[in-house]
Enzyme design. Structure first.
Site, PDB file in Angstrom:
ATOM      1  N   GLY A 286     -17.648  -0.606  11.628  1.00 54.65           N
ATOM      2  CA  GLY A 286     -16.422  -0.482  10.839  1.00 54.65           C
ATOM      3  C   GLY A 286     -15.493   0.522  11.475  1.00 54.65           C
ATOM      4  N   GLY A 288     -12.405   3.591  10.336  1.00 60.50           N
ATOM      5  CA  GLY A 288     -11.684   4.338   9.315  1.00 60.50           C
ATOM      6  C   GLY A 288     -10.449   4.981   9.888  1.00 60.50           C
ATOM      7  N   GLY A 289      -9.832   5.881   9.091  1.00 64.65           N
ATOM      8  CA  GLY A 289      -8.587   6.509   9.508  1.00 64.65           C
ATOM      9  C   GLY A 289      -8.718   7.413  10.716  1.00 64.65           C
ATOM     10  N   PHE A 290      -9.943   7.942  10.966  1.00 67.94           N
ATOM     11  CA  PHE A 290     -10.111   8.893  12.056  1.00 67.94           C
ATOM     12  C   PHE A 290     -10.982   8.369  13.186  1.00 67.94           C
ATOM     13  CE2 PHE A 290      -9.254  11.654   8.380  1.00 67.94           C
ATOM     14  CZ  PHE A 290      -8.099  12.248   8.853  1.00 67.94           C
ATOM     15  N   GLY A 291     -11.423   7.109  13.121  1.00 71.36           N
ATOM     16  CA  GLY A 291     -12.220   6.572  14.205  1.00 71.36           C
ATOM     17  C   GLY A 291     -13.133   5.462  13.751  1.00 71.36           C
ATOM     18  N   VAL A 293     -17.099   3.433  13.685  1.00 77.78           N
ATOM     19  CA  VAL A 293     -18.526   3.706  13.525  1.00 77.78           C
ATOM     20  C   VAL A 293     -19.311   2.600  14.222  1.00 77.78           C
ATOM     21  CG1 VAL A 293     -20.414   4.056  11.892  1.00 77.78           C
ATOM     22  CG2 VAL A 293     -18.120   4.874  11.325  1.00 77.78           C
ATOM     23  N   LYS A 307     -20.362   7.915  14.557  1.00 82.17           N
ATOM     24  CA  LYS A 307     -18.937   7.967  14.225  1.00 82.17           C
ATOM     25  C   LYS A 307     -18.197   8.565  15.418  1.00 82.17           C
ATOM     26  CE  LYS A 307     -15.803   9.755  10.659  1.00 82.17           C
ATOM     27  NZ  LYS A 307     -15.740  10.559   9.412  1.00 82.17           N
ATOM     28  N   ASP A 404     -12.750  12.163  -1.575  1.00 77.47           N
ATOM     29  CA  ASP A 404     -12.518  10.778  -1.162  1.00 77.47           C
ATOM     30  C   ASP A 404     -13.656   9.886  -1.639  1.00 77.47           C
ATOM     31  OD1 ASP A 404     -11.083   8.712  -0.070  1.00 77.47           O
ATOM     32  OD2 ASP A 404     -11.732   9.047   1.985  1.00 77.47           O
TER      33      ASP A 404
END
Length: 513
Positions: A286, A288-291, A293, A307, A404
């Site tokens: 997947g 996300g906003g920062f990188g 996985v 991650k 979050d």
């Protein structure tokens, strides 16, 4: 840009022009470099229809991203109508764009607590809300430096802007944005950046940029090598020199210095690279906003989740340090376990235990997988999440607000036991503290408590609110922002509030997944 509101069109576009001979590194967004609280537009009273509409508009606005940093949302009727819109600079990466808008929403409400119209400018984004269209903001902000050769400077600037204006205007419906440079007088280089909102017609964009450039001789910017023109239709900026900010490498060294004290948990980068097959797409779990996985397998056969923080993320190193130093101190069966980290050059990796069933949202929103979640299983998942939260809030030697909590941040092991993940945005509290305040809103809209979205107040109650939204999703099998009630699409929270007040019809016939 135009926002259709009744029979009116509201246009906004903006230009940045830089004159510099140094490389610029984007820093964290500072306070507004300029903002306007329009007294002529009138004030609103507390708990009035306008305030309720404004609260709604600014809560929904961050979810309306066109994909390229353009946001707009209008709600209400007549004098209580609220038109809200925002635009990020075209070269700002998504995470920083979202953070800039979040900051703007909090800060503009603080700066203009009861004005019906307000506008705030960061270097990275722009936010405005109003109750009517067509109001002009017209501000000149020159700096003190002057050019030694006005004619040559303006001639070079004109040539550059004509080229960039054409490129930006022809940019299509996704992104009207162009950058470039040209040689100026005294061995200088003029760097230019122009942008219109993506839905502004090509000719209107071109005319708007042309008009802004033509205004220079009639403003205090004439003969200056730095300054801005701010207005609702166009925003113009030129600058000769920028203050020095830390390079990314300097920032990384500062932010990760404490992490090296935990060398026993540091993995060799080449080992993780091999374990993930060089971070192949086939191994990606997947993003996300920062990188992203990735799934990996070590030489000893142990499976891991890696991650990999994005190299161009301005917040990545802060998140990396936060997650390592925080999660290493936490031990609970309902929290994901951090195995270690890896640092090499600009690479930042977090290595976690691998959980084969991925995240909760992949079950509850999937028509096939959610059939595996009978009511007893769902109850056990909800109870496990609650235990993890209680540990964070009360039972660990630290008091931690996650900030979050959402279904995609709940991972499931082989027996479908839940584990809370992703502590990059978490905040550590002292034992005696009960509430914190921030002007930087982080998290996911739809799960955030109103006092956090609108005023930056967060506490254990903020996490509990998010947990409540997650429970509603578990019960209904519906996403909080896209709840289907018959043929209508509503947001989940509004529907349940209306239902509780007896205003929502048809619930007795609604299919609960």
């Amino acid at each position: 840009m135009f926002i259709l509101a009744g029979k009116h069109l509201f246009w906004f576009s903006f230009i940045f022009i830089y004159l510099t001979n140094t490389t610029t590194v984007l820093a964290q967004p500072p306070p507004f470099f300029h903002h306007i609280c329009n007294q002529n537009a009138g004030n609103y009273k507390l708990c009035s229809p306008y305030q309720r509409n404004l609260d709604t508009a600014l809560s929904v606005l961050p979810t309306t991203n066109s994909g390229f940093g353009y946001f707009n949302f209008t709600t209400g009727q007549g004098n209580d109508r609220v038109i809200s819109f925002a635009l990020c600079r075209g070269d700002v990466e998504p995470a920083l764009c979202q953070n800039c808008l979040n900051d703007s929403i909090v800060l503009l409400r603080e700066r203009c607590p009861n004005q019906k119209e307000a506008v705030g400018y960061y270097n990275e984004c722009f936010l405005k809300y109003s109750n009517e269209t067509g109001n002009e903001d017209d501000v000149d902000l020159p700096n003190d430096q002057t050019t030694s050769d006005v004619n040559r400077f303006n001639g070079a600037l004109r040539q550059l802007m004509d080229r960039l204006r054409g490129e930006a205007a022809a940019g299509g419906q996704l992104l009207k944005f162009a950058t470039g440079n040209i040689s100026g007088p005294d061995f200088s280089t003029i760097y230019g950046l122009v942008q219109c909102t993506p839905d502004l017609p090509e000719q209107v964009c071109s005319d708007c940029l042309e008009a802004a450039i033509n205004r220079i001789p009639n403003t205090n910017l004439y003969g200056r090598v730095g300054g801005r023109i701010l207005q609702s239709t166009c925003n113009f900026r030129l600058k000769k020199k920028k203050r020095k900010v830390l390079s990314r490498e300097e920032s990384i060294q500062t932010e990760t210095i404490d992490i090296h004290t935990t060398e026993s948990l540091q993995y060799d980068f080449s080992t993780i690279k091999a374990a993930t097959n060089d971070f192949s797409e086939d191994n990606k779990l997947g993003k996300g906003g920062f990188g992203a996985v990735y799934k990996g397998k070590l030489i000893n056969g142990n499976e891991i989740a890696v991650k990999r923080l994005a190299m161009n993320s301005n917040q990545g190193d802060i998140e990396f340090k936060n997650e390592v130093l925080l999660v290493l101190k936490l031990q609970h069966r309902n929290l994901v376990r951090l195995l270690g980290f890896s640092i090499e050059g600009k690479e930042r990796l977090l290595i976690y235990e691998f959980l084969p069933n991925a995240s909760l949202n992949r079950f509850i929103f999937d028509p096939t997988k959610r059939t595996l979640l009978d009511w007893e299983t769902r109850y056990n998942i909800i109870k496990g999440i609650a235990k993890g939260l209680l540990y964070l809030h009360e039972d660990s030697r630290l008091r931690i607000i996650h900030r979050d909590m959402k279904s995609s941040n709940i991972l499931l092991d082989a027996e479908l036991n839940p584990k809370i993940a992703d502590f990059g945005t978490a905040r550590l509290f002292k034992p005696e503290e009960t509430q914190g305040d921030t002007s930087r809103i982080v998290g996911t809209y739809g799960y955030m408590a109103p006092e956090y979205v609108l005023h930056g107040h967060f506490s254990v109650k903020s996490d509990v609110f998010s947990f409540g939204v997650l429970v509603l999703e578990m019960i209904t099998g519906q996403k909080n922002q896209f709840f289907r009630n018959g043929e209508n699409l509503e947001d989940l929270l509004s529907f349940f509030i209306s239902f509780r007040l007896g205003k929502a019809g048809g619930m007795e016939h609604h299919q609960i997944s």
